[in-house]
Design a protein around this motif. Structure first.
Motif, mmCIF file in Angstrom:
data_model
loop_
_atom_site.group_PDB
_atom_site.id
_atom_site.type_symbol
_atom_site.label_atom_id
_atom_site.label_comp_id
_atom_site.label_asym_id
_atom_site.label_seq_id
_atom_site.Cartn_x
_atom_site.Cartn_y
_atom_site.Cartn_z
ATOM 1 N N PRO A 275 0.682 -1.304 0.072
ATOM 2 C CA PRO A 275 0.066 0.097 0.170
ATOM 3 C C PRO A 275 0.812 1.364 -0.226
ATOM 4 C CG PRO A 275 -0.489 -1.178 1.990
ATOM 5 C CD PRO A 275 0.521 -2.117 1.217
ATOM 6 N N GLU A 276 2.226 1.212 0.397
ATOM 7 C CA GLU A 276 2.840 2.259 0.631
ATOM 8 C C GLU A 276 3.241 3.097 -0.765
ATOM 9 O OE1 GLU A 276 3.224 -0.564 1.831
ATOM 10 O OE2 GLU A 276 5.124 -0.496 2.771
ATOM 11 N N GLY A 277 3.005 2.205 -1.768
ATOM 12 C CA GLY A 277 3.015 2.704 -3.058
ATOM 13 C C GLY A 277 2.155 3.877 -3.497
ATOM 14 N N TYR A 278 0.982 3.739 -2.855
ATOM 15 C CA TYR A 278 -0.230 4.936 -2.923
ATOM 16 C C TYR A 278 -0.515 5.736 -1.803
ATOM 17 C CZ TYR A 278 -0.197 3.561 -7.942
ATOM 18 O OH TYR A 278 0.106 3.367 -9.256
ATOM 19 N N MET A 279 0.080 5.360 -0.699
ATOM 20 C CA MET A 279 -0.466 6.021 0.414
ATOM 21 C C MET A 279 0.886 6.292 1.223
ATOM 22 S SD MET A 279 -3.703 4.242 1.851
ATOM 23 C CE MET A 279 -4.222 5.045 3.229
ATOM 24 N N PRO A 280 1.020 7.325 1.884
ATOM 25 C CA PRO A 280 2.179 7.800 2.650
ATOM 26 C C PRO A 280 2.427 6.585 3.764
ATOM 27 C CG PRO A 280 0.839 9.680 2.620
ATOM 28 C CD PRO A 280 -0.086 8.531 2.333
ATOM 29 N N GLU A 281 3.676 6.045 3.625
ATOM 30 C CA GLU A 281 4.315 4.883 4.450
ATOM 31 C C GLU A 281 3.921 5.407 5.898
ATOM 32 O OE1 GLU A 281 7.854 4.886 5.722
ATOM 33 O OE2 GLU A 281 7.231 3.025 7.027
ATOM 34 N N LYS A 282 4.309 6.349 6.378
ATOM 35 C CA LYS A 282 4.322 6.753 7.825
ATOM 36 C C LYS A 282 2.773 6.954 8.399
ATOM 37 C CE LYS A 282 8.624 9.015 8.043
ATOM 38 N NZ LYS A 282 9.320 10.458 7.692
ATOM 39 N N LYS A 283 2.009 7.204 7.177
ATOM 40 C CA LYS A 283 0.567 7.561 7.455
ATOM 41 C C LYS A 283 -0.058 6.088 7.778
ATOM 42 C CE LYS A 283 -4.024 9.161 5.631
ATOM 43 N NZ LYS A 283 -4.542 9.616 4.741
ATOM 44 N N LEU A 284 0.322 5.117 6.927
ATOM 45 C CA LEU A 284 0.024 3.665 7.076
ATOM 46 C C LEU A 284 0.636 3.171 8.573
ATOM 47 C CD1 LEU A 284 0.589 2.478 3.374
ATOM 48 C CD2 LEU A 284 -1.655 2.071 4.778
ATOM 49 N N ARG A 285 1.535 3.602 8.954
ATOM 50 C CA ARG A 285 2.378 3.019 10.168
ATOM 51 C C ARG A 285 1.446 3.635 11.295
ATOM 52 N NH1 ARG A 285 8.039 5.054 11.196
ATOM 53 N NH2 ARG A 285 8.112 4.528 9.237
ATOM 54 N N HIS A 286 1.087 4.777 11.388
ATOM 55 C CA HIS A 286 0.439 5.506 12.460
ATOM 56 C C HIS A 286 -0.898 5.627 12.405
ATOM 57 C CE1 HIS A 286 4.329 7.261 13.870
ATOM 58 N NE2 HIS A 286 4.663 7.538 12.745
ATOM 59 N N ASP A 287 -1.690 5.621 11.271
ATOM 60 C CA ASP A 287 -2.932 5.867 11.281
ATOM 61 C C ASP A 287 -3.977 5.079 10.928
ATOM 62 O OD1 ASP A 287 -2.029 8.670 12.209
ATOM 63 O OD2 ASP A 287 -1.815 8.988 10.017
ATOM 64 N N VAL A 288 -3.497 4.094 9.693
ATOM 65 C CA VAL A 288 -4.304 3.523 9.018
ATOM 66 C C VAL A 288 -3.905 2.047 9.197
ATOM 67 C CG1 VAL A 288 -5.182 3.126 6.521
ATOM 68 C CG2 VAL A 288 -4.452 5.410 7.405
ATOM 69 N N GLU A 289 -4.883 1.378 9.732
ATOM 70 C CA GLU A 289 -4.728 -0.149 9.874
ATOM 71 C C GLU A 289 -4.185 -0.977 8.320
ATOM 72 O OE1 GLU A 289 -6.825 -3.675 12.303
ATOM 73 O OE2 GLU A 289 -7.397 -1.452 12.958
ATOM 74 N N ASN A 290 -5.153 -0.798 7.672
ATOM 75 C CA ASN A 290 -4.846 -1.254 6.099
ATOM 76 C C ASN A 290 -5.943 -0.465 5.201
ATOM 77 O OD1 ASN A 290 -6.967 -2.917 7.923
ATOM 78 N ND2 ASN A 290 -7.673 -3.242 5.875
ATOM 79 N N PRO A 291 -5.434 -0.318 4.020
ATOM 80 C CA PRO A 291 -6.387 0.256 2.839
ATOM 81 C C PRO A 291 -7.629 -0.724 2.796
ATOM 82 C CG PRO A 291 -4.477 -0.522 1.866
ATOM 83 C CD PRO A 291 -4.278 -0.951 3.381
ATOM 84 N N VAL A 292 -8.717 -0.165 2.437
ATOM 85 C CA VAL A 292 -9.830 -0.991 1.881
ATOM 86 C C VAL A 292 -9.951 -0.592 0.317
ATOM 87 C CG1 VAL A 292 -10.965 -1.018 4.264
ATOM 88 C CG2 VAL A 292 -11.529 0.839 2.664
ATOM 89 N N PHE A 293 -10.759 -1.549 -0.074
ATOM 90 C CA PHE A 293 -11.077 -1.400 -1.670
ATOM 91 C C PHE A 293 -12.516 -1.251 -1.733
ATOM 92 C CE2 PHE A 293 -7.136 -3.507 -0.638
ATOM 93 C CZ PHE A 293 -6.156 -3.079 -1.556
#
Lengths: 462, 462
Positions: A300-318
């Motif tokens: 997912p870090e190809g399309y969302m900020p990696e640090k945001k994924l680490r801190h705020d978002v458990e996982n993307p949904v589709f």
């Protein structure tokens, strides 16, 4: 010098809905828990707010090591009200620009206004407040209109009078990021006063402006949960914190892991939705473009900020629509991504999505996969990829039950997005998400409020 | 050099909902009418989009003097599809950062990717497109990670291959305004390529970043209506236009007077609400703080940008809550603002607002004014100060009627905020505002769809 955040959710948020004292106390606890060290509260101003509103909040702040700042006008009445409490500080305001003096302040002169503010600051210091903020309301207008001497004079004068901090707000939301940088840099050069930054969102720039102000050296930055504030708000706590931390390496001391829950709670008690444009919204983590999905399903870090994924978002949904990726379908069904069946199932889903105007419901997806591949995907697996379906619950309550109490319970549920008490054929409208795993919102609602429900209608939108 | 806006609403918006061709054609007309000169459309890519989707849009653009840009991958299939139409240009993309090459592009090398993009550009030029944009997807990551030579090399190489414009998108939403300024300035210095700016909103900075990019010299800026785009969107048309025009004096050629209606229409056809944080929302013009109201009732530009009031907002509206101003009540009732009755009525309203958790409905306000002052304020007068009340309409339709047709009518009504086709006990949920003057939404709905309605429930929220 590290910038301190001041959270003004209790003050700005109260413009939208009068929160119960228990809710306000819970908000203070949640803010402290998230690492906020300074919180702003409207001073008592009967009959608007009374001692019963203010005192418990100040005590709660003190017990949690949070500085309580009482906000009021630069007049004796508000100072005396503030002095009744054991608060760390006061924020005192008056506007000095011509438009405000003429049309709001009965035509007082600049000098008269400035002296009122200086006097209030001196009095506050004499009262023993260790934090005394003087707010030169509408300060950005002086800068934009090129009226630099009165701006500099005002900041220096209140500083000299004893203000520990001078707030130079963008009251009418007039600035852009570039103008903000110039404005704060100018004041930094021309004055030695510690500065507070407070930006309104009339052009949608409040958070960006606040980030710029901090980078330009502001000492205090004002934020609220969701950016709530008069009109369309002020700077947003999350946006300011995340941009400064993740992009500029500036840690403002906020525990990011607490923000999702804080936002969700506040959204419901204030009756204000978290906008889909917001970085913490469900939309912000929903990936729709096939080319994005094909990568995000693994990385997912190809399309969302990696640090945001680490801190705020458990996982993307589709979301599966017309443009979805066959790699997503492969992951979902467990087929190898090279299997031609993954591609043909994806095309079948695309055709179905065209028919349904773009959005497939979970049951649509299950049905197509079953018909196309003979594969039944279970809900546990689906729930790793998709959010729940949007549902409206319309409840007619037995008159013996208080909708307000039910409301209080509902706002604490994570899968509830909005609760409205309404008049007409039903009493409550609840908007939420039906999660795929475990007891869903509708089942839980029926279960817990069985006695109170006279009639219930459930509407599922896809 | 003046920056050109490219509107990508048709491409990015289609990720959310498949719009009918007639809707897309209407959007192109509305965009052209608002002064947009360049519009992006997804190239046909059956079964996702077909010739039937693309050709009429290109023709419509051509007939209106709008440049149609067909967006596709840097591969022969998409180029050949684009060549079938008489479009002004193409936008061709590939990602060259390691994360994308490894996880999305089957491990191709940087050089191989770059050559694909250069080849596609050359072919597009040979095909006769006068606008050929090469998109170095994920370009901002190179910059942030300090990988400057491959970034500069990519931009220069595609330019040399014949790209008339090089897009350097912030694909994963990684930049802040400050980093954007540095990024575009760096590329301006190191390359002579005309640059296109495309910013995602993962940290809520997309519009601010786009403004910075234009100020730093980007030649094209990508925007959409409401900022719609994958995840929580890209830059917002209004925010970019208004900030550059009103604050920086840069006119991008957009007719602001068309934007409110364009936003309202798109919001409904896309099924996406205009967020309350947005500068054009109802919230953005709602003044709640008493100190703000007391001035805004006579001189709104004390609390809202004067240019915004001139271009976008007919007049502010007010909400009466705990903190309202007696000057507002004086204006509303026609009393002199010095009349002590205005103040006591305001306090009675504040007490009532406390009881009602902050928000008074129009009927609450009328009732208090009647009881307190014996004054009946008529709806014409009230409608100058207040927006309408929020209403939910739940309609069960006769099966002979197509909810889709009714939907199409409803989305064209200004007082409708949202329409959901639902399954369950009713067929349509309509959310809107009941205006105080003239035929209100509920009356109009009943009147026009009398034959179609089997059952109707109306819920008023306050």
């Amino acid at each position: 010098m590290v910038t301190t955040l001041l959270d003004s959710t209790l003050r700005e948020g109260e413009l939208f809905r009068v929160l119960k004292l228990s809710t306000k106390l819970e908000l203070v606890e949640r803010l402290a828990d998230a690492g906020l060290k300074r919180v702003e509260i409207t001073v008592d101003y009967p009959p608007r707010t009374t001692r019963e509103d203010v005192e418990p909040l100040v005590k709660k702040c003190n017990s949690l090591g949070v500085e309580a700042v009482l906000h009021g006008r630069a007049i004796r009445q508000d100072l005396e009200a503030a002095a009744k409490y054991d608060a760390a500080g006061v924020g005192l305001y008056i506007a000095l620009t011509e438009i405000h003096r003429t049309h709001k302040l009965h035509g007082i002169s600049y000098q008269e206004g400035l002296e009122r503010l200086m006097d209030a600051v001196k009095t506050a210091r004499e009262m023993g407040f260790r934090y005394v903020r003087a707010t030169v309301e509408d300060a950005s207008r002086f800068y934009l209109e090129g009226q630099l001497p009165p701006l500099v004079d005002a900041v220096n004068s209140v500083r000299k009078a004893g203000a520990t901090l001078v707030s130079v707000p963008d009251t009418a939301g007039l600035l852009s990021p570039q103008k903000t940088r110039e404005f704060i840099t100018f004041l930094r050069e021309k004055t030695d006063a510690p500065l507070a930054a407070h930006f309104h969102n009339d052009y949608g720039m409040a958070s960006a402006n606040t980030v710029e102000a901090v980078l330009a050296g502001a000492d205090e930055a004002h934020v609220t949960v969701m950016g709530v504030g008069d009109r369309n708000g002020i700077a947003d706590l999350y946006e300011v914190v995340a941009v400064l931390e993740d992009i500029h390496g500036i840690d403002l001391g906020v525990d990011r892991s607490k923000l999702n829950s804080l936002y969700s709670y506040f959204s419901k008690v204030a009756g204000l939705r978290l906008p889909w444009r917001h970085p913490l919204s469900e939309e912000a983590r929903t990936i729709r473009a096939g080319v994005h999905q094909s990568m995000a399903v693994e990385k997912p870090e190809g399309y969302m900020p990696e640090k945001k994924l680490r801190h705020d978002v458990e996982n993307p949904v589709f979301e599966i629509g017309v443009y979805s990726s066959h790699r997503l379908i492969a992951h979902l069904t467990g087929l190898p991504s090279t299997d031609p069946r993954a591609r043909s199932a994806t095309e079948a889903l695309a055709r179905k999505a065209r028919e349904k105007k773009g959005r497939l419901s979970i049951s649509d997806i299950k049905e197509v996969l079953k018909n196309e591949l003979g594969i039944e995907v279970d809900n546990n697996r689906l729930s790793r990829f998709f959010g729940g379906e949007k549902v409206y619950i319309l409840a007619k309550l037995n008159p013996r039950f208080d909708p307000g109490k039910i409301y209080d319970t509902l706002v604490s549920w994570d899968d509830v997005e909005m609760v409205d008490e309404v008049y007409g054929d039903v009493d409550l409208v609840v908007v939420g998400r039906m999660k795929l795993v475990g007891q869903n919102l509708v089942e839980r609602f029926k279960d817990i409020f069985a006695d109170a429900i006279d009639d219930l209608k459930v509407l599922v939108a896809d």
